[in-house]
Design a protein around this motif. Structure first.
Motif, PDB file in Angstrom:
ATOM      1  N   ASP A 170      -3.757   1.497   2.994  1.00 31.53           N
ATOM      2  CA  ASP A 170      -2.638   2.036   2.252  1.00 31.53           C
ATOM      3  C   ASP A 170      -3.094   2.723   0.954  1.00 31.53           C
ATOM      4  O   ASP A 170      -2.610   3.805   0.612  1.00 31.53           O
TER       5      ASP A 170
ATOM      6  N   SER B  57      -3.319   7.191  -0.328  1.00 33.41           N
ATOM      7  CA  SER B  57      -2.397   7.473  -1.434  1.00 33.41           C
ATOM      8  C   SER B  57      -3.166   7.965  -2.659  1.00 33.41           C
ATOM      9  O   SER B  57      -4.367   7.793  -2.758  1.00 33.41           O
TER      10      SER B  57
ATOM     11  N   LYS C 236       3.728  -4.852  -2.043  1.00 36.46           N
ATOM     12  CA  LYS C 236       4.135  -4.265  -0.771  1.00 36.46           C
ATOM     13  C   LYS C 236       5.312  -3.327  -1.071  1.00 36.46           C
ATOM     14  O   LYS C 236       6.186  -3.644  -1.871  1.00 36.46           O
TER      15      LYS C 236
ATOM     16  N   LYS D 109       1.418  10.975  -0.228  1.00 35.41           N
ATOM     17  CA  LYS D 109       0.797   9.940   0.597  1.00 35.41           C
ATOM     18  C   LYS D 109       0.672  10.469   2.019  1.00 35.41           C
ATOM     19  O   LYS D 109       1.579  11.125   2.529  1.00 35.41           O
TER      20      LYS D 109
ATOM     21  N   TYR E  50      -1.771   7.521   7.663  1.00 35.38           N
ATOM     22  CA  TYR E  50      -3.149   7.021   7.860  1.00 35.38           C
ATOM     23  C   TYR E  50      -3.609   7.168   9.313  1.00 35.38           C
ATOM     24  O   TYR E  50      -4.792   7.199   9.586  1.00 35.38           O
TER      25      TYR E  50
ATOM     26  N   SER F  13       4.076  10.627   4.980  1.00 37.52           N
ATOM     27  CA  SER F  13       3.659   9.288   5.393  1.00 37.52           C
ATOM     28  C   SER F  13       4.652   8.614   6.340  1.00 37.52           C
ATOM     29  O   SER F  13       4.376   7.543   6.854  1.00 37.52           O
TER      30      SER F  13
END
Lengths: 466, 466
Positions: free
Chosen positions: A136, A140, B101, B112, B115, B447
């Motif tokens: 994460d 970012s 979180k 962002k 991933y 993201s």
């Protein structure tokens, strides 16, 4: 006329787009000229009307055309005299300096480490763990100050090794010492500070950084125990940059007495001290003196540390401990910036410190570099006796050598180079060159092994005294 | 009286050193007091005289004592009123913000990345190769401009994708766009430039960076096709910062006509254009317009690129293409700096580009982010119809939404947050807030996956229109 090449892989709409664009840019099609209707052109070229429309819309979107509703497209008025011909990039004959094999047999380069004692394996393993667990953060942006877990480790570390007392909120991690100095200059500029007291001689790169930020340098002499306080006081400046652990380049260690005087000066003048503790770990025969920041946390000390010598220079990882007086200003000014240090390295270093690897590594390299230091000093004494004067012993990763001969710095360096030995100038570090003795060179020893140090020194004697 | 504790691991000389130091610092032993001779103290404490000597020499080296030859050691005169008690660091209740979180179900965060589409595996493999083969560079400092092999790759890449025409000698790699802007400010300051024309609204972080460097901001309105040239001309400034590919935050794409006008302005005023091509790769339904730099290389354009969107933001890897007019100044000012980008990443990126992985990756993510873009625009149209106006479509990784209701920006954001959706303010990007409509929010989509985008937009409708 437009041409369609059906044998090329270039789509037809793009062929049309390019040809029209080139006609417009070369003024073959003048401004305000009406373009053929898409119907007309489609029939002429025997292609679909949609393809023409696609090309026209692209040209319109990019501003080459304007349109009149229900009439059609026209050529825009463009000032295209400014468009330079697409000139070929000259085949640059770039010398890949970074890749040149070291041309010296013995390079007394300062700041390069001995790769055999860098804990690459552990670092790699920890870094791979981060890849697995820090996804994460990796995808970012993250805050300018640095990851808070790393700042907590740095807080403990700076307390343990340097007596620095601070809260993680005071720490900022940044891409190298000169970056951190630029940051401090921005903070000082807000306070209308525009000049800096600077050790003379002093760390040349830092001096450049202050000048580049528009600061006036007030050169201050360096005594055997550090910067001259009287001169500093007389200079009238309200900011000073010092290297107390191992003054660069004289190697002077600032005495506790001088440290207290300096703190007293800062207190009296409401001045700020920038303390660059650039190679604080390397002390060989005496214990470290506490940092200025550690002696008095209420004083205006901005403490600078880095992991270049203690771990790896190519990481580009330094940190500032901000004094409380600059904290609000920092938060206001930098709150929107992103960090300059890759998240992967921040997280890896945090693990490296947390798991005790840095402590272990520092204990190890202290022994390694002490041996090299002792070897260099002994070799110099043996080869030169009182023909030279060594300064900056017992700390850091370099010493300086003043040579008692008629040779000047450049000659000393060139004669050494002729025999394959590289030593470094000190003149770079003088602001007022007229005060420099002109006969001193700087020798780093961290990347050489003991044999190389001895052989290098023997060659230096031949180079300088035949 | 001094005490020796034989049960502790602390060496005896250190126990003595510490106790004497504390007595001096607490003024229990006053300045000019003569210390007991080492012989006397050794006999008193029943320890070796060498141990005492060792402690005394340490204290002497650190400046706590002075000595009179053949007489002995005395306490130095220290100004120790400045020494603060060793206060305990307050147990800081730091919220590890980075580790929290995400509290939002749907976070339309800009910048962002997804991933799943970052080529971590290839990157890791290439990085491991570098560890094996780049040892010498890893243990050294390296030049500020960046490794020449990387600069050659960037030259090709910028030419290929953005029509930038330059020599590797014009490229500087740096730790993020704001770092690069700070560098440019240093160069401009040397030319006595102290103000900057700035798009209003415009990229807030960049504006902050100019202000932090001491520059005056001249806010210039943004038309549908980019910055207003007339206002720029009237402002009298001789430097401007623009984002032509996808104006931040309006999303306007600067037309070719506007580009030529801007270049003409720079030419006429001998002014410099800073072109931030921050997310040039992401254009979804039309082809990219060539960069300003690419249209005219003799103009004064400093081109900024980065690998944050095109690869990974946490790498902190940006670059400048310097105009020829700033090249000499750059070389003079920055020749002594070290790079701000870790050598490991420089070498890894060079391999990544050289072996074609970046091209492949860009082709892939362009499709990925186009789908997200289209999905967001369609969802918004479906849910809101003409209750909103979307700006900034067809390029970049964000859009803005102007909401036709009585709600103001803060209310729009808060109402969305109540339903677990995060959208972002635009007000940060206005210099002259009074000109802002007050009803616009910014949505990044890179993201989120397609389902999340649709569900997030449905919640936004509920939040804003019940």
């Amino acid at each position: 006329m437009l041409f369609i090449d059906t044998k090329t892989e270039c789509p037809i709409y793009e062929q049309i787009y390019r040809q029209i664009r080139d006609k417009i840019m070369s003024s073959e099609w003048k401004s305000n000229m009406k373009l053929p209707s898409s119907r007309q052109l489609a029939s002429e070229l025997q292609i679909s009307r949609n393809t023409i429309e696609q090309a026209y819309q692209q040209l319109y979107a990019e501003g080459y055309l304007f349109s009149k509703p229900r009439i059609g497209y026209y050529v825009e008025k463009l000032n295209n005299t400014l468009i330079s011909p697409h000139f070929a990039i000259p085949t640059s004959e770039i010398i890949a300096q970074d890749t040149i094999k070291d041309q010296y047999r013995y390079n007394f380069r300062y700041g390069k480490l001995d790769y055999r004692y860098v804990p690459f394996k552990i670092w790699k393993n920890l870094m791979m763990q981060c890849f697995g667990e820090e996804m994460d953060g990796l995808v970012s942006y993250s805050g300018h100050q640095g990851d808070v877990r790393l700042r907590e480790q740095i807080t403990k570390y700076a307390a343990e090794y340097r007596g620095v007392k601070c809260d993680p909120e005071q720490i900022v991690v940044g891409a190298g010492t000169l970056y951190c100095l630029g940051l401090l200059c921005n903070l000082l500029r807000k306070q209308a500070t525009r000049s800096i007291g600077f050790e003379d001689p002093g760390y040349g790169k830092a001096r450049t950084a202050f000048k580049n930020a528009g600061f006036k340098i007030c050169p201050i002499n360096v005594d055997k125990d550090g910067i001259n306080i009287k001169e500093l006081d007389a200079s009238g400046t309200t900011a000073v940059y010092v290297t107390p652990s191992h003054q660069f380049p004289t190697g002077a260690i600032m005495s506790i007495s001088k440290r207290l005087q300096l703190l007293e000066w800062a207190n009296r003048k409401q001045a700020i001290i920038i303390e660059d503790d650039y190679s604080c770990h390397f002390r060989y025969n005496v214990r470290p003196i506490p940092s200025l920041q550690g002696i008095n946390q209420t004083a205006n000390v901005a403490y600078l540390g880095n992991f270049s010598k203690s771990l790896l220079p190519s990481l580009r990882l330094s940190f500032i401990v901000l004094p409380l007086s600059l904290l609000d200003s920092y938060k206001t000014i930098y709150q929107k910036y992103n960090t300059t240090v890759p998240y992967l390295f921040q997280r890896t270093l945090e693990r490296f410190m947390r798991d005790g690897y840095l402590d272990r590594h520092l204990r190890r390299v202290l022994q390694v570099y002490k041996k090299k230091h002792d070897c260099l000093v002994q070799s110099l004494n043996r080869e030169f006796g009182d023909k030279i004067k060594i300064n900056g012993r017992n700390a850091g990763l370099f010493i300086t050598v003043k040579v008692n001969s008629k040779l000047l710095e450049t000659q000393l360096i060139n004669r050494a180079a002729e025999l394959g030995v590289r030593v470094y100038p000190v003149s770079d570090h003088w602001e007022r060159l007229e005060q420099y003795d002109g006969k001193t060179v700087l020798l780093g020893y961290s990347s050489l092994d003991l044999d190389e140090i001895e052989q290098g020194v023997q060659l230096l004697r031949r180079a300088w005294f035949g």
